[in-house]
Motif scaffolding. Structure first.
Motif, short mmCIF file in Angstrom:
data_model
loop_
_atom_site.label_atom_id
_atom_site.label_comp_id
_atom_site.label_asym_id
_atom_site.label_seq_id
_atom_site.Cartn_x
_atom_site.Cartn_y
_atom_site.Cartn_z
N UNK A 1 -13.52 13.24 -3.04
CA UNK A 1 -14.41 12.11 -3.34
C UNK A 1 -14.19 11.59 -4.78
N UNK A 2 -13.56 12.42 -5.63
CA UNK A 2 -13.34 11.98 -7.02
C UNK A 2 -12.01 11.25 -7.19
N UNK A 3 -11.20 11.32 -6.16
CA UNK A 3 -9.83 10.78 -6.26
C UNK A 3 -9.79 9.30 -6.68
N UNK A 4 -10.58 8.40 -6.06
CA UNK A 4 -10.44 6.97 -6.41
C UNK A 4 -10.67 6.69 -7.89
N UNK A 5 -11.63 7.41 -8.51
CA UNK A 5 -11.95 7.10 -9.91
C UNK A 5 -10.86 7.63 -10.85
N UNK A 6 -9.94 8.46 -10.34
CA UNK A 6 -8.86 8.98 -11.19
C UNK A 6 -7.59 8.14 -11.07
N UNK A 7 -7.62 7.13 -10.20
CA UNK A 7 -6.39 6.34 -9.98
C UNK A 7 -6.08 5.46 -11.18
N UNK A 8 -4.82 5.18 -11.42
CA UNK A 8 -4.44 4.34 -12.55
C UNK A 8 -4.70 2.86 -12.28
N UNK B 1 0.11 11.38 -9.58
CA UNK B 1 1.38 11.14 -10.30
C UNK B 1 2.21 10.07 -9.57
N UNK B 2 2.26 10.17 -8.24
CA UNK B 2 3.02 9.18 -7.46
C UNK B 2 2.40 7.79 -7.64
N UNK B 3 1.06 7.73 -7.61
CA UNK B 3 0.38 6.43 -7.78
C UNK B 3 0.72 5.84 -9.15
N UNK B 4 0.72 6.70 -10.18
CA UNK B 4 1.01 6.21 -11.54
C UNK B 4 2.46 5.73 -11.62
N UNK C 1 6.47 7.18 -1.07
CA UNK C 1 7.30 7.49 -2.24
C UNK C 1 8.66 7.99 -1.78
N UNK C 2 9.68 7.84 -2.63
CA UNK C 2 11.02 8.32 -2.27
C UNK C 2 11.40 9.55 -3.08
N UNK C 3 10.40 10.33 -3.50
CA UNK C 3 10.69 11.56 -4.24
C UNK C 3 11.46 12.52 -3.32
N UNK C 4 12.10 13.47 -3.95
CA UNK C 4 12.99 14.35 -3.18
C UNK C 4 12.26 15.02 -2.02
N UNK D 1 0.85 -1.19 0.00
CA UNK D 1 0.00 0.00 0.00
C UNK D 1 0.89 1.24 0.00
N UNK D 2 0.71 2.09 -1.00
CA UNK D 2 1.49 3.32 -1.08
C UNK D 2 0.74 4.42 -0.33
N UNK D 3 1.35 4.97 0.71
CA UNK D 3 0.75 6.09 1.44
C UNK D 3 1.05 7.37 0.68
N UNK D 4 0.01 8.12 0.36
CA UNK D 4 0.18 9.32 -0.46
C UNK D 4 0.07 10.56 0.42
N UNK D 5 1.14 11.31 0.50
CA UNK D 5 1.22 12.41 1.46
C UNK D 5 1.50 13.76 0.82
#
Ligand code: NAP
Length: 515
Positions: free
Chosen positions: A44-51, A16-19, A204-207, A3-7
């Motif tokens: 509420x729209x976030x889940x339907x935009x996930x890749x 973008x991180x999920x993709x 994610x390990x982004x900067x 599970x990727x935690x998106x922060x």
């Protein structure tokens, strides 16, 4: 499942991180407590935009708005937090919603909305102070039958982690999420399934990524280095114990070898402050073998039922394997792979120099710490006469006394002196090989040098066992003078190779290669 935690502060950054990580993850957690205020309306729209995930279905999502008291970023009122949770759940797209245990009894509206939307409740508890005594009670009883209990706790040391593992052992089978946070608990993240957890969390390990909780690694490390998706009940568990240990390169080395050889095995860093507790934990997990680093190389010796001659000779143990391998309960055998690791590159260099072997050669060893024990033992056994120089003479003398007290099979002789400029003259008589074993010259103090007073003739083999940096100042000066030089990375690789042979031969002989 990973599970990727998106922060991130915006939904677009989170998407973008999920993709980016979709090829290695199975689900995401939107940590809406990190979102900028103006981003909340569209949550509420976030889940339907996930890749799509690897299986072709859209990545499922948890909605979490973590309160400050549970380690989250939410700093506004509780009413507003619940309003946001309701808003998200009513959108109908979230597979799960995280509701803290302390909301029980006051969350009827949220439960109704979740039931209507087909969203499963994760009933979570967090303890950043330690492992609570009622951990099992929370996991067994605090959640309703249709909910998924979750516990994230922060073990303060190895004994706490042992209590955590024991508490889980007695639980009835059920879908649940459990994690021990921080360096001490890291194994519970990689071995999530072994600890009975449905999924493991990564960040994610982004900067500018904000790690959602202590101990998170990025999903590529979890899936690639640790091969999370292929860990099952048969996976042999290995590791390195030390304190500190999270910087160790050994997990990279051994996991790569296991993957190359297609062995169903994983190698983890175990931050251990209590060796006794670790040995008990090693039986529970179970662990089949492990490397040992500072400060436990002596402490593990009390737990061995059998010690290789290298352990007895060097007075230190850096490799422990379960006797009989696999599920056998034959106790632990200890080895010291630093002995072979040190000798392998030296014997190569000696043969290139045209020496038939090391017998009768004269060597200076600088330093009398733990690593020097293995070095001096290895040299004496090969018939080398050794001059041992150390800043603290007592420590060098103690090393010599200890070696004399063991059945080391030594055929060389050893003499000690203080490490100071006046030692240069005697060094010249022990100059076939010069071995540097102190921590002097190591990063960050890489301009330091332990023997600035010594002028190389160009005929010495100069061996610095420090491996960060790969070429120390001492080695640079020796190479400039025309000496043959050996860097510590070669010893590291050779000792790791010797360990790997012990791990793979003793432990995995009866396991068939992964298909
Ligand atoms: P240790 O037991 O702590 O011993 C440290 C040694 O360094 C002692 O002899 C100490 O002298 C000496 N020392 C420290 N600071 C000094 C200074 N300013 N001036 C002079 N001497 C000083 O450490 P260890 O386990 O032996 O490890 C030593 C080094 O070897 C580390 O850099 C480690 O990374 C490296 N190592 C490499 C490998 C490999 O595979 N390449 C394997 C093991 C270790 P005193 O006795 O006077 O304090």
């Amino acid at each position: 499942m990973i599970c990727l935690s998106l922060t991130a502060g915006t939904l677009a950054e989170n998407l973008r991180a999920a993709a980016r990580f979709a090829p290695v993850i199975d689900m995401v957690e939107l940590r809406a407590d990190f979102l900028l205020r103006e981003q909340r309306t569209d949550l509420h729209r976030f889940p339907s935009a996930l890749p799509a995930a690897r299986d072709g279905n859209r990545l499922p999502a948890i909605l979490t708005v973590r309160a400050g008291r549970d380690g989250g970023q939410w700093r506004e009122g509780e009413g507003e937090r619940r309003h946001l949770l309701l808003h998200g759940v009513r959108g109908g797209g979230y597979a799960w919603v995280d509701l803290e245990g302390w909301l029980r009894g006051s969350d009827a509206g949220l439960l109704e909305a979740a039931a209507a939307a087909g969203t499963t409740v994760i009933r979570s508890m967090h303890d950043f102070e330690g492992v609570p005594d009622d951990l099992a009670k929370h996991l067994d009883g605090a959640a309703r039958p249709q909910e998924i209990p979750k516990a994230a706790v922060m073990p303060g040391g190895s004994a706490d982690l042992l209590r955590f593992a024991r508490a889980l052992q007695g639980l009835a089978p059920r879908r649940r999420v459990v994690v021990a946070m921080g360096a001490v608990g890291f194994a519970t993240r990689v071995l999530a399934r072994r600890f009975g957890s449905m999924f493991t969390f990564c960040s994610p390990n982004d900067i500018d990524a904000r790690v959602a909780a202590p101990g998170h690694v990025d999903p590529e490390t979890m899936a690639g280095l640790y091969r999370y998706h292929s860990i099952d009940a048969d996976t042999a568990v290995f590791g390195v114990i030390g304190n500190p240990v999270m910087h160790s390169q050994s997990p990279v080395y051994h996991n790569r070898r296991f993957a190359e050889d297609q062995l169903n095995a994983v190698y983890l860093p175990f931050a251990v402050d209590d060796v006794d507790a670790f040995f008990e934990l090693a039986d529970l997990i179970p662990v089949d073998g492990f490397s040992v680093t500072i400060p436990h190389k002596q402490a593990v010796m009390g737990h061995l039922v059998q010690s290789d001659a290298s352990v007895l000779g060097a007075g230190a143990c850096n490799t422990v394997v379960r006797r009989g391998g696999g599920d056998a309960d034959g106790g632990w055998i200890g080895y010291n792979s630093d002995v072979e690791g040190f000798l392998t590159p030296l014997l190569d260099a000696a043969s290139q120099a045209g020496w038939p072997d090391l017998r009768g050669r004269r060597a200076t060893v600088i330093g009398a710490g733990g690593a020097a024990r293995a070095v001096v033992y290895a040299l004496l056994r090969r018939g080398v006469n050794v001059l041992l120089l150390n800043r603290t003479l007592d420590r060098a003398e103690a090393l010599v006394r200890d070696l004399a007290g063991t059945d080391s099979g030594a055929s060389g002789a050893v003499t000690c002196a203080v490490l100071e400029a006046s030692a240069a003259d005697v060094m010249r008589r022990y100059a076939d090989v010069i071995v540097q074993t102190t921590s002097v010259g190591m990063v960050p103090d890489s301009e330091a040098e332990p023997i600035p007073f010594y002028r190389f003739s160009g005929h010495e083999i100069v061996y610095d066992i420090v491996y960060t940096p790969p070429v120390t100042r001492l080695l640079r000066r020796a190479a400039d003078a025309g000496c043959t030089t050996i860097g510590g990375a070669r010893m590291f690789a050779a000792q790791a190779d010797a360990q790997y042979r012990l791990f793979s031969r003793l432990q995995l002989a009866d396991r068939s290669p992964r298909q």
